[in-house]
Write a protein that holds these residues in place. Structure first.
Motif, PDB file in Angstrom:
ATOM      1  N   UNK A 184       0.842  -1.198   0.000  1.00 28.86           N
ATOM      2  CA  UNK A 184       0.000   0.000   0.000  1.00 28.86           C
ATOM      3  C   UNK A 184       0.874   1.242   0.000  1.00 28.86           C
ATOM      4  N   UNK A 185       0.458   2.241  -0.767  1.00 27.88           N
ATOM      5  CA  UNK A 185       1.090   3.563  -0.751  1.00 27.88           C
ATOM      6  C   UNK A 185       0.076   4.565  -0.208  1.00 27.88           C
ATOM      7  N   UNK A 186       0.434   5.265   0.838  1.00 22.46           N
ATOM      8  CA  UNK A 186      -0.475   6.201   1.495  1.00 22.46           C
ATOM      9  C   UNK A 186      -0.800   7.383   0.588  1.00 22.46           C
ATOM     10  N   UNK A 187      -2.092   7.718   0.512  1.00 22.13           N
ATOM     11  CA  UNK A 187      -2.532   8.892  -0.230  1.00 22.13           C
ATOM     12  C   UNK A 187      -2.871  10.048   0.710  1.00 22.13           C
ATOM     13  N   UNK A 188      -3.620   9.754   1.772  1.00 20.11           N
ATOM     14  CA  UNK A 188      -4.070  10.806   2.686  1.00 20.11           C
ATOM     15  C   UNK A 188      -4.550  10.158   3.981  1.00 20.11           C
ATOM     16  N   UNK A 189      -4.546  10.891   5.097  1.00 17.59           N
ATOM     17  CA  UNK A 189      -5.129  10.321   6.316  1.00 17.59           C
ATOM     18  C   UNK A 189      -6.610  10.027   6.118  1.00 17.59           C
ATOM     19  N   UNK A 190      -7.104   8.977   6.787  1.00 19.14           N
ATOM     20  CA  UNK A 190      -8.529   8.640   6.754  1.00 19.14           C
ATOM     21  C   UNK A 190      -9.156   9.131   8.054  1.00 19.14           C
TER      22      UNK A 190
ATOM     23  N   UNK B 210     -12.284  20.273  17.557  1.00 22.73           N
ATOM     24  CA  UNK B 210     -10.969  19.842  18.037  1.00 22.73           C
ATOM     25  C   UNK B 210     -10.876  18.329  18.200  1.00 22.73           C
ATOM     26  N   UNK B 211     -11.954  17.624  17.830  1.00 23.45           N
ATOM     27  CA  UNK B 211     -11.984  16.179  17.967  1.00 23.45           C
ATOM     28  C   UNK B 211     -12.260  15.528  16.618  1.00 23.45           C
ATOM     29  N   UNK B 212     -11.723  14.330  16.412  1.00 26.82           N
ATOM     30  CA  UNK B 212     -11.929  13.586  15.168  1.00 26.82           C
ATOM     31  C   UNK B 212     -11.675  12.102  15.430  1.00 26.82           C
ATOM     32  N   UNK B 213     -11.992  11.284  14.454  1.00 28.58           N
ATOM     33  CA  UNK B 213     -11.688   9.853  14.513  1.00 28.58           C
ATOM     34  C   UNK B 213     -10.548   9.566  13.541  1.00 28.58           C
ATOM     35  N   UNK B 214      -9.510   8.924  14.027  1.00 34.31           N
ATOM     36  CA  UNK B 214      -8.381   8.523  13.183  1.00 34.31           C
ATOM     37  C   UNK B 214      -8.625   7.092  12.711  1.00 34.31           C
ATOM     38  N   UNK B 215      -8.936   6.937  11.419  1.00 34.60           N
ATOM     39  CA  UNK B 215      -9.243   5.609  10.867  1.00 34.60           C
ATOM     40  C   UNK B 215      -8.133   5.120   9.940  1.00 34.60           C
ATOM     41  N   UNK B 216      -6.897   5.525  10.236  1.00 38.93           N
ATOM     42  CA  UNK B 216      -5.765   5.055   9.433  1.00 38.93           C
ATOM     43  C   UNK B 216      -5.508   5.925   8.227  1.00 38.93           C
ATOM     44  N   UNK B 217      -5.405   5.308   7.071  1.00 33.57           N
ATOM     45  CA  UNK B 217      -5.082   6.030   5.843  1.00 33.57           C
ATOM     46  C   UNK B 217      -5.959   5.579   4.684  1.00 33.57           C
ATOM     47  N   UNK B 218      -6.155   6.472   3.743  1.00 29.83           N
ATOM     48  CA  UNK B 218      -6.651   6.088   2.424  1.00 29.83           C
ATOM     49  C   UNK B 218      -5.414   5.829   1.573  1.00 29.83           C
ATOM     50  N   UNK B 219      -5.347   4.647   0.979  1.00 29.83           N
ATOM     51  CA  UNK B 219      -4.137   4.232   0.267  1.00 29.83           C
ATOM     52  C   UNK B 219      -4.481   3.666  -1.099  1.00 29.83           C
ATOM     53  N   UNK B 220      -3.467   3.539  -1.922  1.00 29.59           N
ATOM     54  CA  UNK B 220      -3.597   2.819  -3.181  1.00 29.59           C
ATOM     55  C   UNK B 220      -2.861   1.492  -3.015  1.00 29.59           C
TER      56      UNK B 220
END
Length: 307
Positions: free
Chosen positions: A155-161, A262-272
């Motif tokens: 996988x190559x990271x495109x952007x945070x998810x 100021x809050x969010x959910x970190x769900x990893x990355x959007x990748x190819x």
């Protein structure tokens, strides 16, 4: 060459677990594939598959042989494909899987420029929010997030998810101001159901200062798509937890506002994602490099970040 064809039939059959499906991918008949594998077994002097009317499973010898020849076969096939490209340029059918709405919003608009650069490539794009098996289903690449990385796939990271909480101004104006995550329990939630499992996941909120808090939002309704959840929240029907790529257009237009910004959910990355090969096909390499380039040039890495 006959032995090479037999090995190809064996590898494809092992990958998909069926002579019939392997035959479809190789444009052969199931009988031809079965006969080719039988010839290979006779040449090697071992049985590679246990056959029954309902299943096709590898023997111990079959597992060992597959591990020895699979990567070499792919390398040879990719080398042949690259040499056969039109005048040395990337060519051939490019089979890619991507999320339905994400693909339509962000990948399809890139198609014109991609084909101007690589006119000999023929896109075969599939839009589905479920994870695909790249190798078994014959995909060259996939774009998505939150997937387990199978063996043989990189996988190559495109952007945070990142996922964020959003609601309409009308909804928020009619209720007390939300300043703490615990206050979400008193609000109507528009939550996303996983297309893989059919369940609503339990999410953990993360603050800009890296504090953590369970998401206490109760489900008033569930959706299987973030775009639909945004459109529902825009009607003033509740607070939605949605992926940033779908929320950003509504936020920039002022149709929705972030709740607890100021809050969010970190769900990893959007990748190819693509299969790991020593010699990657030219068409796949061209597509991967192009997508990574476009995400960087268009500032989507920063635009899709919730922090």
């Amino acid at each position: 060459m006959e032995t090479f064809s037999s090995i190809e039939c064996f590898v494809r059959s092992a990958e998909v677990g069926s002579f019939a499906e392997a035959a479809r991918r190789l444009s052969l008949t199931p009988a031809a594939v079965g006969k080719s594998v039988a010839k290979l077994e006779a040449r090697l002097g071992v049985r590679l598959f246990q056959r029954s009317t309902r299943s096709l499973t590898l023997t111990e010898a079959g597992h060992l042989f597959l591990g020895e020849v699979s990567s070499s076969l792919h390398t040879i096939q990719n080398a042949v494909a690259n040499l056969a490209s039109a005048e040395g340029r990337p060519a051939g059918t490019l089979k890619v899987s991507m999320g339905t709405v994400f693909g339509r919003l962000y990948v399809v608009p890139l198609l014109g420029e991609f084909l101007r650069r690589f006119p000999a490539i023929n896109p075969d794009w599939h839009f589905d929010n479920r994870q695909v098996d790249l190798i078994a289903q014959g995909f060259d690449a996939a774009i998505g997030g939150g997937f387990e990385l199978p063996q043989g796939v990189v996988a190559r990271k495109l952007t945070p998810a990142h996922r964020v909480l959003v609601a309409s101004a009308e909804y928020l104006a009619a209720r007390p101001v939300i300043v703490e995550p615990d206050q979400l329990k008193d609000h109507d939630g528009i939550l996303i159901r996983s297309p893989q499992t059919g369940r609503v996941r339990s999410w953990q909120l993360t603050s800009r200062t890296q504090q953590h808090n369970p998401l206490a939002l109760k489900a008033r309704m569930t959706m299987s798509d973030s775009e639909a959840a945004c459109a529902t929240a825009a009607q003033g029907l509740g607070i939605a937890l949605v992926s940033m790529p779908f929320a950003v257009g509504y936020l920039e237009a002022g149709t929705l506002q972030r709740v607890l910004p100021d809050w969010y959910v970190d769900d990893g990355n959007i990748s190819i994602y693509y299969a790991e090969h020593k010699l990657l096909p030219g068409k796949t390499r061209a597509f991967v490099d192009f997508i990574i380039e476009q995400f960087a040039e268009r500032g989507w890495v920063q635009r899709f970040s919730a922090v």
